[in-house]
Design an enzyme around this catalytic site. Sequence first.
Site, short mmCIF file in Angstrom:
data_model
loop_
_atom_site.label_atom_id
_atom_site.label_comp_id
_atom_site.label_asym_id
_atom_site.label_seq_id
_atom_site.Cartn_x
_atom_site.Cartn_y
_atom_site.Cartn_z
N CYS A 119 37.19 -76.51 -41.73
CA CYS A 119 37.99 -75.47 -41.08
C CYS A 119 37.18 -74.20 -40.81
CB CYS A 119 39.26 -75.22 -41.87
SG CYS A 119 40.39 -76.64 -41.74
N CYS A 191 43.57 -78.51 -37.41
CA CYS A 191 44.69 -78.51 -36.46
C CYS A 191 44.25 -79.01 -35.08
CB CYS A 191 45.30 -77.12 -36.37
SG CYS A 191 46.02 -76.58 -37.94
N GLU A 442 43.21 -62.37 -37.78
CA GLU A 442 43.60 -63.03 -36.54
C GLU A 442 45.00 -62.59 -36.15
OE1 GLU A 442 41.09 -67.20 -36.57
OE2 GLU A 442 43.18 -67.24 -37.18
N SER A 468 43.27 -66.18 -33.24
CA SER A 468 43.15 -67.59 -33.59
C SER A 468 42.79 -68.36 -32.34
CB SER A 468 44.48 -68.09 -34.14
OG SER A 468 44.52 -69.50 -34.17
#
Length: 556
Positions: A119, A191, A442, A468
């Site tokens: 990540c 994601c 973010e 983000s």
Amino acid sequence: MKSDNMKSGMQQAPARSLLNALGFTAEEIKKPMVGIVSSYNEIVPGHMNIDKIVDAVKLGVAEAGGTPVVFPAIAVCDGIAMGHIGMKYSLVTRDLIADSTECMAIAHQFDALVMVPNCDKNVPGLLMAAARINVPTVFVSGGPMLAGHVHGQKRSLSSMFEAVGSYAAGTMTEDDVRDFEENVCPTCGSCSGMYTANSMNCLTEALGMGLGGNGTIPAVYSERLRLAKRAGYAVMDMLKKDIRPRDIMTKEAIINALTVDMALGCSTNSMLHLPAIAHEVGFDFDISYANPISEKTPNLCHLAPAGPTYMEDLNEAGGVYAVMKELADAGLLNTDCMTVTGKTVGENIKYAVNKNPEVIRPLDRPYSKTGGLAVLKGNLAPDGSVVKRSAVVPEMMVHQGPARVFDCEEDAIAAIKGGKIVDGDVVVIRYEGPKGGPGMREMLNPTSAIAGMGLGSTVALITDGRFSGASRGASIGHVSPEAAVGGPIALVQEGDQIAIDIPNMSIQLLVDDAELEKRRAEWKPREPKVTTGYLARYASMVTSGNRGAILEAPKA
């Protein structure tokens, strides 16, 4: 072998006794020691499967004649940290990861390393560490999440955040939001859109530091376990050939990565991380490099949040190598750069095929003739600001409107969800930069609230914080210098007109110079928001976003 420094000769008998205590046999101690940096934890969905990836890497290293030794790296889940104080602790971990990995690798004199991140901050943090340590190193990520499905449509985490905004606008019920909540994140993995984690894992391939498929093979596919074993084989081959990260992460490789970034439509966070990686190899990366590269590099992919395709679709279409092949055929890549395969970029991508021209557009039919990112400059951002223009609707490419000024993210969200932001406004969120935040949070919550409230095609958002990769719309971040150091964004007043012209790379505060000088003379620095602990130390050392938020010792 480098590890001989800590295990060979009579002088190192005490160290060997400690290796015996770990259960190593004499045969294992004689082999090259390969550190495997595991980002496994039980709080980040992109990391919950990394234990299996690490086990596969260990097998690969052992089969190829090395002794694998695992040690950890931390990771923060940006989605879970979003919208509260936790997000201040996200970007700052990049340097903790780099520093702690450097400490572990050099203290124990590993001969080679396999980095297993996934990540947002883990990938750049470990790339920074790889450049510092400079022993043969291969990256293999945990892989992306599969897309979710809601009402027969593919969805991802950005859809979830926007659903919350739609609920605030009264266009979704609580049951509707719950349907998204239970279905948008169906598997482990990073994601599923082209957010920061997947951007950086794809750019690791483009840099030459990861094997083909590193950025796109889904986390739940057994193919990723095979990739992990091959990473173990590859690092041992690199050790034999003495191929090191600084042989791979050259200026030319970093420019290649930026070019691929433009074609893929990566997260704006890549414009924080590529400069920081470049800094570690001695390349002074100016974010303005983005514009000439963007001008000649077509945007070939529209993955979520910019479009309806996801990482699994990019993988099936041929992955990053297929995108690179399109670019190389147009003469846009340096194909002579070395990679972890022991072959050049050109050799790696020679047989890559674009299997789906709707997911990876061919050069004669791009989504746009220019790349996914743009750096805007002007009197509001003299040192630059960054926008993901591939995710901006056409009607917002040029925009002028009144500033709605907020000194923190929370106040902006309250105003957006309270219906106080209207068509045409330019939301300004400041004192959220690397120093001012501290930590450069973010702004996914405000951008998602704007989209969810139906304002995505009429309202812009400007910040000295960042966005983000899941953000979309006219979201302009990294405004530099930041407010905390007296940058022009600190001088904006409610109602000032701001003009944004993305095609011409311009962002202007329409206030005359005399008035700005008057405001500058009256401006006073804010008291630090945090005065103790790691964040306070970070704030004292961090540079503005245009330099990648790198750390420098405070000036005397």
